[in-house]
Every structure is written in structure tokens, then in C-alpha cells.
Write a protein that holds these residues in place. Structure first.
Motif, short mmCIF file in Angstrom:
data_model
loop_
_atom_site.label_atom_id
_atom_site.label_comp_id
_atom_site.label_asym_id
_atom_site.label_seq_id
_atom_site.Cartn_x
_atom_site.Cartn_y
_atom_site.Cartn_z
N ALA A 295 0.83 -1.21 0.00
CA ALA A 295 0.00 0.00 0.00
C ALA A 295 0.86 1.25 0.00
O ALA A 295 0.53 2.24 -0.67
CB ALA A 295 -0.93 -0.01 1.21
N VAL B 222 -4.43 -4.72 1.73
CA VAL B 222 -3.95 -3.65 0.84
C VAL B 222 -4.95 -2.51 0.82
O VAL B 222 -4.60 -1.33 0.95
CB VAL B 222 -3.70 -4.20 -0.58
CG1 VAL B 222 -3.32 -3.07 -1.53
CG2 VAL B 222 -2.61 -5.27 -0.56
N LEU C 252 -4.92 1.51 1.97
CA LEU C 252 -5.23 2.53 0.96
C LEU C 252 -6.44 3.37 1.36
O LEU C 252 -6.66 4.45 0.82
CB LEU C 252 -5.50 1.87 -0.40
CG LEU C 252 -4.30 1.22 -1.10
CD1 LEU C 252 -4.77 0.49 -2.35
CD2 LEU C 252 -3.24 2.26 -1.46
#
Length: 571
Positions: free
Chosen positions: A399, A421, A425
Motif C-alpha cells: 500500500a 492492501v 489505501l
């Protein structure tokens, strides 16, 4: 007999336990997160679905699977994120409910133990909870179980108060409703289990429980809160909700589903007891002594005897209840740690009856220092060897690389990356199929796809030129790739296509990003710009589209039915 001390003389030891709880939580926050361990990514996905997609009543994870438990713990995370960070989900706002509801348990145990067992017993009961493996886990894991445990102990002690005084029953039903909205009707049952002690006490001891007006009023509130939410959820998701939450979770975990042949009810009745002995060690040894004393040598004073029997019935009834289940995990025992702590706290108070307030303070502080050193050392050692913890570090690094290239909250197309991930984000964009990935990459607009199936995607896109913009190793999932039909990575491509749940968005001349409260933000950088949105899903979707130009900010709330379109463009 309870320890005879003035409450004021034990003020500092009593304050030390909550402070210790806060310090241990701060130590946890200073460590790397473990979002991929212990199934923590799904609660994070539910929280982000509520925050970034506006799904408050029912949430889904990135695979499109509906949540398995009611959403009260998710609502708590949404509230803490709104207060702390304006609706952005951060690591602290995700885990803060662990601290808040552990503190709730600590305060209730301290006050209940102090009132009926003596101040020392109350302080030690709270301390044993915090300074146990169960307490460490409650402060460390992003799961609904910590919220549930805090609400169960609150409901249980309100039930005990109602039994002894005849007051507080409406509050009991309200808290039981919140527990039910956290993990189902088990919250009501666990909160009321201790009331079976009325049969043990005998001689009309249950007279204050059967009071029609407060009980019927409370039951009505309970049904309105729980039934009202369930009606709204069923109206929105229908049979999908029934299948997941009722058939697979509630019934399947209780008696075994049609695909669960590992055990039958009561076949592993001993397992919860072993779990509790381990997760509350070493204090569980004192709990055993407390149970033995409650049965063989009950207290002479009525209120003390009533609480020891209430705690014993709560504990043993809960072990029997969980022993009947076919789905058994150590963290399911957390609602039984408070009665175990109450009984252990009283036994420890007997051992320390001649210790001064300062001596008690010193002993709790010393145990806290050991925990403050021991728990982080244990977790750091785990980070180096557990594959889920290693992958937690890897998704955090992935990320960070993606944000360096695209900025935060960029709307990637997610085929099958680990959800951790997306957590880092700050998005909750549902996954798409490989066929949809091939379709998007084969179009004219730029598409940026995270996939673990690069070779298959390449084979199915035929003559389309694809570029590998990033590759990362994953402990459990081989490799993750960022692939695009553009040679360079940029947060502001000339044109872009991405999926936002059932919405397909095609944009030209803008920089897109995902923001809280179902807002999709577009910053215009080209005088000739356009945005086209089509609902290709099976249900209505509501979004706020913000378009920021050099001169103004335009915001529009849009609800699209399946097959409907929305567009905006430069004058």
C-alpha cells in the motif's frame, strides 16, 4: 468475608488499572498492525464499506459477501473515525473500540467487586482481566468480540442489580439489545445467565425479577431495536442475509451446518473450559478456588453470597452453553472472563488482606510492568514467524508503494489482492472477475488492476499491450501484480476506467479518488473533461460525486437504479 478497607484509601490502586489498560493499548498502537491475522480484515472491510460506500445498515466485504454478524461494532468504529479523523479510517480509530469496551469491563468489575466483595477484590478483579492473555487479546484484536464482552458484562451486572433492588431492568434490556446487535441473541442469554442463581438462593429470591411493567417495557424496547434493524436489513438484502447470518452463522455454528461434519453438539464440551483456563491464566487457578468456595463454603453475608453465586452461574452456565456449540474458539470465551475475574479477585484479596494500599499499588504496578514488557515481546516474536503477521507487513508495504505512485484512495481495479492492501489505501472497492479485468484492460481508457493471476490475464487479453507496473511477494498468496494498459503510473491519467461496486466509471481529464461518506471526488485538470457512470449491478447505488474545478466545487447526490447512467462534462 470482604476485605475491610476504606474506598478512599484505595483510590490510587483503583486508578492504576484503567491507566495500565490505556498504556498497554498505546504500546499496541506503537507496534506494526496485524490486519491479516485472526480474521481482522473482514471487520476492517465492513467499517470501510460503511464509511466509504455509505452502507450503514448492512455491510459487505471486498468479495461481496454479506456480513456474518450485526453491525453495532462497525457503527462504533464509524463513530470513532468520524470524531477522530473526519470519517477517515485510521489504525487508531479502527482499534479504539478495543480500549473503550475493555475499560467499560474494567470499571464495572471494579465497582461491582468493591460494593459486594470489598475494594481490594474489585481492583484485583479488574487487574486480572487486563493482565491476562484474554485482556491482551481484547486490546489487540479488531473484532466484535471485545465490544460484545463489554456489553455482556454491563448487561449481566444490570441484571444482578435488578435482581437485588428491582430497579434498572429497562437499562438491562437496552444494553442486551446492543449486545444482540453486536453478535446476535447470545448477548441476551449470556447477560441473563447469572440470574439462574435465584434458584440457588431460594426463599423467594427472584421476586424482584418478575415485575411486569419494567420487564414488558424493556422487552418492547429490545424487540423494536433488534427487530427494527433486522427488518431494514432483510428489506435491503433479503435471502442473502438470512442465509449468511441465520443459517450459516447462528444455526450452523450452534449445532453444525450441513457442510460441518467435524463434531456434533456437546461432543467437545470440555474444550471451552480448557480455553478459559489458558486464556485467563494464571488467574484461572484462583477462579477454580473461587468456584469451589462458592459451592462448598458460601459467604455468610447475603449480598456477597448473591454475587458469588451469580458469577458462578454465569461462568458455569456459559461454559455449558459454549460446550454445546460445534464452533469453538478461545476468543468466544471473553464474555466469561469477567465472572472468572470477579471470583479470582476475591480469592486474591483474601491472600492480600494484610497488605496496605501502597503495597497493593506496588504489586499491581509490578505486574503491569511485566505485562508491558512481556506482551510486546511476545507479539514482536510472533511478527517474525507467523505467516499472517508477515503478510500484514507485506500488504502495508504494498500500500505504501502504491500511495507513492498514485496517492491515497486511488480507485484501483481489484481482482484478488489481500484485503489488507485496501485497508491501508483507505478504500473498500469490491473485487471484479477476471473476465471483467480483461474487458477493462482491453478498452481505450487506462485501467490499473491489482491481480495475482497475471499470466492468465495476459493470455486472455490477446494482442493488448500490458505493462507490469509493480510486483510484490506475498507470504500466503505467491505474488501480487499491478498491471495496466498504460506504460506509466499516474494519479491523473488522460482517461481512466474503474469499477466502484456495481458502478462502472469512465473519466477523462480528471484525477479520481475515494472519500468517506460515499463520496467520489474528481479534480479537473483538463479544460475538456467528462465523467460517465453506469450502474451495471443488480441493485440501486447511491453516491456523492464531487467535481472540483479551478473555480468551484460541485457536489451532487446521485442514486442509480440498475441500468441507469449519470454523466457530467465541461461546458
Amino acid at each position: 468475608m470482604p476485605v475491610n478497607r476504606e474506598p478512599r484509601s484505595l483510590l490510587w490502586p483503583a486508578l492504576l488499572v484503567p491507566v495500565l489498560c490505556i498504556v498497554l493499548f498505546a504500546a499496541k498502537m506503537a507496534m506494526p498492525d496485524a490486519i491479516m491475522a485472526n480474521d481482522q480484515q473482514r471487520p476492517a472491510a465492513y467499517a470501510l464499506d460503511a464509511l466509504t460506500n455509505g452502507n450503514r445498515i448492512v455491510q459487505e466485504d471486498d468479495t461481496g459477501d454479506v456480513m456474518s454478524k450485526p453491525p453495532f461494532s462497525t457503527w462504533v468504529i464509524v463513530l470513532t473515525s468520524a470524531v477522530m479523523s473526519g470519517g477517515e479510517l485510521t489504525t487508531t480509530s479502527l482499534y479504539l473500540h478495543c480500549l473503550l469496551f475493555t475499560l467499560l469491563s474494567v470499571i464495572i468489575l471494579t465497582k461491582a467487586g468493591e460494593k459486594h466483595f470489598g475494594p481490594t477484590a474489585g481492583i484485583l478483579a479488574a487487574a486480572t482481566l487486563v493482565l491476562s492473555p484474554a485482556g491482551d487479546a481484547q486490546l489487540s484484536l479488531n473484532r466484535s468480540d471485545t465490544v460484545f464482552a463489554g456489553l455482556v458484562v454491563a448487561a449481566a451486572m444490570l441484571a444482578f442489580h435488578g435482581w437485588r433492588t428491582g430497579r434498572g431492568w429497562i437499562a438491562f434490556w437496552c444494553v442486551a439489545a446492543l449486545a444482540t446487535l453486536t453478535k446476535g441473541p447470545l448477548g441476551l442469554l449470556l447477560g441473563a445467565l447469572g440470574l439462574s442463581a435465584v434458584f440457588w438462593e431460594g426463599k423467594g429470591a427472584g421476586g424482584r425479577i418478575v415485575r411486569p411493567v419494567p420487564q414488558l417495557t424493556g422487552l418492547g424496547i429490545y424487540l423494536v431495536l433488534c427487530g427494527g434493524w433486522f427488518a431494514l436489513a432483510w428489506f435491503e438484502f433479503g435471502d442473502r442475509l438470512i442465509d449468511k447470518m441465520i443459517r450459516r452463522e447462528l444455526v450452523g455454528h450452534a449445532v453444525g451446518g450441513e457442510d460441518d461434519d467435524s463434531s456434533i453438539p456437546f461432543s467437545r464440551i470440555y474444550v471451552p473450559t480448557l480455553y478459559l483456563l489458558a486464556t485467563f491464566a494464571p488467574w484461572s487457578l484462583f477462579t477454580l478456588r473461587g468456584v469451589y468456595r462458592a459451592i462448598r463454603s458460601p459467604a455468610a453475608r447475603e449480598d456477597e453470597r448473591a454475587l458469588e453465586r451469580f458469577a458462578t452461574c454465569w461462568l458455569l452456565g456459559g461454559l455449558l452453553l459454549f460446550g454445546a456449540s460445534t464452533h469453538q474458539r478461545h476468543l468466544h470465551l471473553w464474555p466469561l472472563v469477567p465472572p472468572a475475574a470477579l471470583l479470582a479477585g476475591r480469592e486474591l484479596a483474601r491472600l492480600l488482606k494484610n497488605v496496605s494500599a501502597m503495597g497493593l499499588y506496588a504489586r499491581i504496578a509490578a505486574a503491569g510492568v511485566i505485562a508491558l514488557v512481556g506482551f510486546p515481546v511476545y507479539h514482536l516474536a510472533e511478527l517474525k514467524r507467523d505467516e499472517e503477521l508477515i503478510e500484514s507487513r507485506q500488504v502495508r508495504e504494498i500500500a505504501a508503494d502504491l500511495m507513492d505512485q498514485f496517492g491515497p484512495a486511488f480507485p484501483f481495479v481489484h481482482q484478488n489482492p489481500p484485503y489488507g492492501v485496501q485497508f491501508h489505501l483507505g478504500t473498500m472497492i469490491p473485487r471484479v472477475t477476471r473476465a471483467e479485468v480483461v474487458e477493462l484492460l482491453s478498452g481505450e481508457e487506462a485501467a490499473y488492476v491489482l491481480t495475482r493471476q497475471l499470466s492468465k490475464v495476459r493470455a486472455e487479453t490477446g494482442n493488448v499491450q500490458l505493462y507490469e507496473l509493480g510486483a510484490w511477494e506475498l507470504e500466503k498468496h505467491d505474488e501480487l501484480y499491478l498491471v495496466s494498459n498504460r506504460e506509466t503510473a499516474t494519479p491523473c491519467p488522460d482517461s481512466i476506467v474503474f469499477r466502484d461496486g456495481g458502478l462502472e466509471v469512465r473519466a477523462h481529464g480528471v484525477c479520481p479518488s475515494v472519500r468517506p461518506y460515499a463520496t467520489r471526488h474528481f479534480v479537473v485538470w483538463n479544460s475538456k473533461w467528462s465523467i460517465e457512470v453506469a450502474n451495471r449491478g443488480e441493485s440501486a447505488i447511491t453516491r456523492v460525486f464531487e467535481i472540483e474545478t479551478p473555480s468551484d466545487l460541485r457536489s451532487e447526490l446521485v442514486e442509480l437504479e440498475p441500468g441507469e447512467n449519470w454523466s457530467a462534462s465541461s461546458p
